[in-house]
Scaffold this motif. Structure first.
Motif, short mmCIF file in Angstrom:
data_model
loop_
_atom_site.label_atom_id
_atom_site.label_comp_id
_atom_site.label_asym_id
_atom_site.label_seq_id
_atom_site.Cartn_x
_atom_site.Cartn_y
_atom_site.Cartn_z
N GLU A 4 20.61 40.78 44.09
CA GLU A 4 19.98 39.82 45.00
C GLU A 4 20.67 38.47 44.94
N ALA A 5 21.08 38.05 43.75
CA ALA A 5 21.79 36.78 43.60
C ALA A 5 23.13 36.82 44.34
N LEU A 6 23.83 37.96 44.24
CA LEU A 6 25.10 38.09 44.96
C LEU A 6 24.87 38.07 46.47
N ALA A 7 23.84 38.78 46.93
CA ALA A 7 23.56 38.81 48.37
C ALA A 7 23.24 37.40 48.88
N ARG A 8 22.47 36.65 48.11
CA ARG A 8 22.14 35.28 48.53
C ARG A 8 23.39 34.42 48.57
N THR A 9 24.28 34.62 47.61
CA THR A 9 25.52 33.85 47.57
C THR A 9 26.41 34.19 48.76
N GLN A 10 26.48 35.46 49.11
CA GLN A 10 27.32 35.88 50.23
C GLN A 10 26.81 35.39 51.57
N MET A 11 25.53 34.99 51.61
CA MET A 11 24.95 34.46 52.85
C MET A 11 25.28 32.98 53.04
N LEU A 12 25.82 32.33 52.02
CA LEU A 12 26.17 30.92 52.15
C LEU A 12 27.32 30.74 53.13
N ALA A 13 27.41 29.55 53.67
CA ALA A 13 28.56 29.22 54.49
C ALA A 13 29.82 29.36 53.65
N GLN A 14 30.92 29.72 54.30
CA GLN A 14 32.17 29.95 53.60
C GLN A 14 32.55 28.77 52.71
N SER A 15 32.32 27.57 53.20
CA SER A 15 32.70 26.37 52.45
C SER A 15 31.84 26.15 51.22
N GLU A 16 30.66 26.80 51.18
CA GLU A 16 29.73 26.60 50.06
C GLU A 16 29.86 27.68 49.00
N GLN A 17 30.58 28.76 49.32
CA GLN A 17 30.62 29.91 48.40
C GLN A 17 31.50 29.68 47.18
N ALA A 18 32.53 28.84 47.31
CA ALA A 18 33.57 28.74 46.29
C ALA A 18 33.04 28.58 44.86
N PRO A 19 32.08 27.64 44.59
CA PRO A 19 31.70 27.43 43.20
C PRO A 19 30.81 28.53 42.60
N VAL A 20 30.26 29.41 43.44
CA VAL A 20 29.27 30.37 42.91
C VAL A 20 29.59 31.83 43.17
N LEU A 21 30.47 32.15 44.11
CA LEU A 21 30.69 33.55 44.46
C LEU A 21 31.32 34.33 43.30
N HIS A 47 38.43 36.04 42.85
CA HIS A 47 37.89 34.83 43.47
C HIS A 47 38.24 33.60 42.64
N HIS A 48 38.09 33.70 41.34
CA HIS A 48 38.39 32.55 40.49
C HIS A 48 39.88 32.23 40.47
N GLN A 49 40.70 33.26 40.53
CA GLN A 49 42.14 33.01 40.58
C GLN A 49 42.53 32.23 41.83
N ARG A 50 41.80 32.47 42.93
CA ARG A 50 42.09 31.77 44.19
C ARG A 50 41.49 30.38 44.24
N THR A 51 40.26 30.22 43.74
CA THR A 51 39.51 29.00 44.01
C THR A 51 39.26 28.12 42.79
N ASP A 52 39.28 28.69 41.58
CA ASP A 52 38.94 27.91 40.38
C ASP A 52 39.66 28.52 39.18
N PRO A 53 40.98 28.31 39.09
CA PRO A 53 41.79 29.00 38.06
C PRO A 53 41.30 28.78 36.63
N LYS A 54 40.66 27.67 36.35
CA LYS A 54 40.22 27.46 34.97
C LYS A 54 39.13 28.45 34.55
N GLU A 55 38.43 29.05 35.52
CA GLU A 55 37.41 30.05 35.22
C GLU A 55 38.00 31.46 35.10
N ALA A 56 39.25 31.63 35.54
CA ALA A 56 39.85 32.96 35.57
C ALA A 56 39.93 33.62 34.19
#
Length: 386
Positions: A189-206, A236-245
């Motif tokens: 459910e958490a993933l589904a809610r995250t995927q419903m976010l606008a593309q610009s809002e998904q980066a920190p949580v997807l 996703h982290h490799q693309r948007t937030d490498p320190k989390e990778a």
């Protein structure tokens, strides 16, 4: 304490004696209400109890109204410092519990005027409590944000759902009423809610959402089902937030190892460690590095290379100060197995005894359980099942 009350300290007599050596002119010492003072001091020294910092300031004769009031920005800044602490280093359970209490105190301050900041404070308080092995306390932290979801942005609400799933993953260790399917459902459910976010809002949580669903499957013993989600989280982290990778790669390596794909797991975790040890290495990587080295040690054990595994486990142990810290207790478990595989039963027994002390100590249940699991490994290996 963050709520302004004073907390009793340990070794008060030694602290007062040290103070008097440097400042013999001191005649009065202010302590917290209820402070144990089972020792005798010079009659010239007055010890006076104060319940709060405000009481202590007034007691000194200072004008509290002249002090600058803390702003919301002050509390938000302190919260950001606490969040950074999680990645910088591990702590003993008692320290994590203090950080959790402080985060929740900040949350209560921010609740009225900064609900998003309050939600972050309660969520991070829950994560700190989980580091201490207290999933019950983590739930109490999360409960303080319930009923306010309508005031939160979709991103913060999605993040809280991810933290809730994380709490449930750890909670299955202690709460027999909590099924793995409940955890997977919450993570889905958490993933589904995250995927419903606008593309610009998904980066920190997807990436977190993919990773959490993967870990939920992994904890349910479904490594094969976990791998695709963990791969998506890593990508996703490799693309948007490498320190989390590197952290995402560590989870993926664990799933690959449990699926019996040892060479892939080893390559994945070595690549993560190459990043952690590379020229852009940061202090923020220290905690992740310890978990990555723990996973590499486990991969090497699975590949029948106990000598190399032992070096990785020893590095994890050396990086922390107490056996009850995680991942140090898990590294000790690995060291005991590595010594047994090498035929060094003396060192294996010494490590086993350290794990036994953790299992029998006054630590949170999950910490003691990790020690007991390590002890159980040793007893089974030594055929001491009676």
């Amino acid at each position: 304490r963050t709520d302004g009350t004073l907390h009793p300290v340990q070794h008060l007599q030694a602290k007062i004696e040290a103070l008097l050596r440097r400042h013999p002119e001191v005649k009065r010492v202010l302590v917290a209400q209820g402070q144990p003072c089972g020792f005798s001091m010079s009659p010239a020294i007055e010890i006076r109890e104060c319940a709060t910092l405000e009481d202590a300031i007034i007691e000194t004769g200072l004008d509290i109204s002249a002090l600058e009031a803390a702003t919301l920005e002050t509390f938000e800044g302190r919260l950001q410092q606490l969040i950074c602490v999680e990645s910088v280093q591990s702590h003993v359970p008692e320290t994590w519990l203090k950080l959790a209490a402080e985060a929740c105190a900040i949350g209560r301050v921010l609740q009225a005027d900064a609900p998003a900041g309050a939600a972050k404070a309660f969520g991070n308080g829950a994560l700190f409590a989980l580091h201490a092995g207290r999933s019950d306390l983590a739930q109490e932290c999360l409960d303080q944000s319930h009923g306010r979801e309508a005031t939160l942005s979709p991103v913060v609400a999605a993040w809280l759902g991810i933290v809730t799933a994380t709490r449930m993953i750890d909670g299955t260790i202690e709460d027999t009423a909590l099924s793995f399917q409940d955890v997977i459902r919450q993570a889905r459910e958490a993933l589904a809610r995250t995927q419903m976010l606008a593309q610009s809002e998904q980066a920190p949580v997807l990436g977190l959402a993919f990773g959490t669903l993967g870990r939920a499957h992994l904890h349910a013993g479904e490594a094969g089902q976990a791998i695709p989600y963990l791969e998506q989280g890593l990508a996703h982290h490799q693309r948007t937030d490498p320190k989390e990778a590197p952290r995402s790669a560590t989870y993926l390596a664990t799933a690959l190892r449990h699926a019996g794909r040892i060479p892939e797991a080893t390559r994945t975790i070595r690549h993560a460690l190459d990043t952690l040890n590379g020229p852009t290495r940061r202090a923020l990587f220290e905690t992740t590095k310890a978990y990555a080295q723990l996973e590499l040690g486990r991969c090497l054990l699975a590949a029948a290379d106990p000598s190399a595994a032992l070096r990785q486990f020893q590095d994890v142990v050396d990086a922390q100060s107490a056996d009850e810290q995680h991942p140090r207790i898990s590294a000790l478990r690995g060291m005991a197995e590595a010594y047994r595989q090498l035929g060094d039963l003396s060192n294996a027994a010494a490590i086993r005894d350290r794990c036994a002390r953790v299992a029998c100590g006054q630590h949170p249940h999950i910490v003691r359980l990790l020690g007991a699991m390590a002890l159980g490994d040793a007893l089974l290996a030594d055929d001491l099942t009676d």
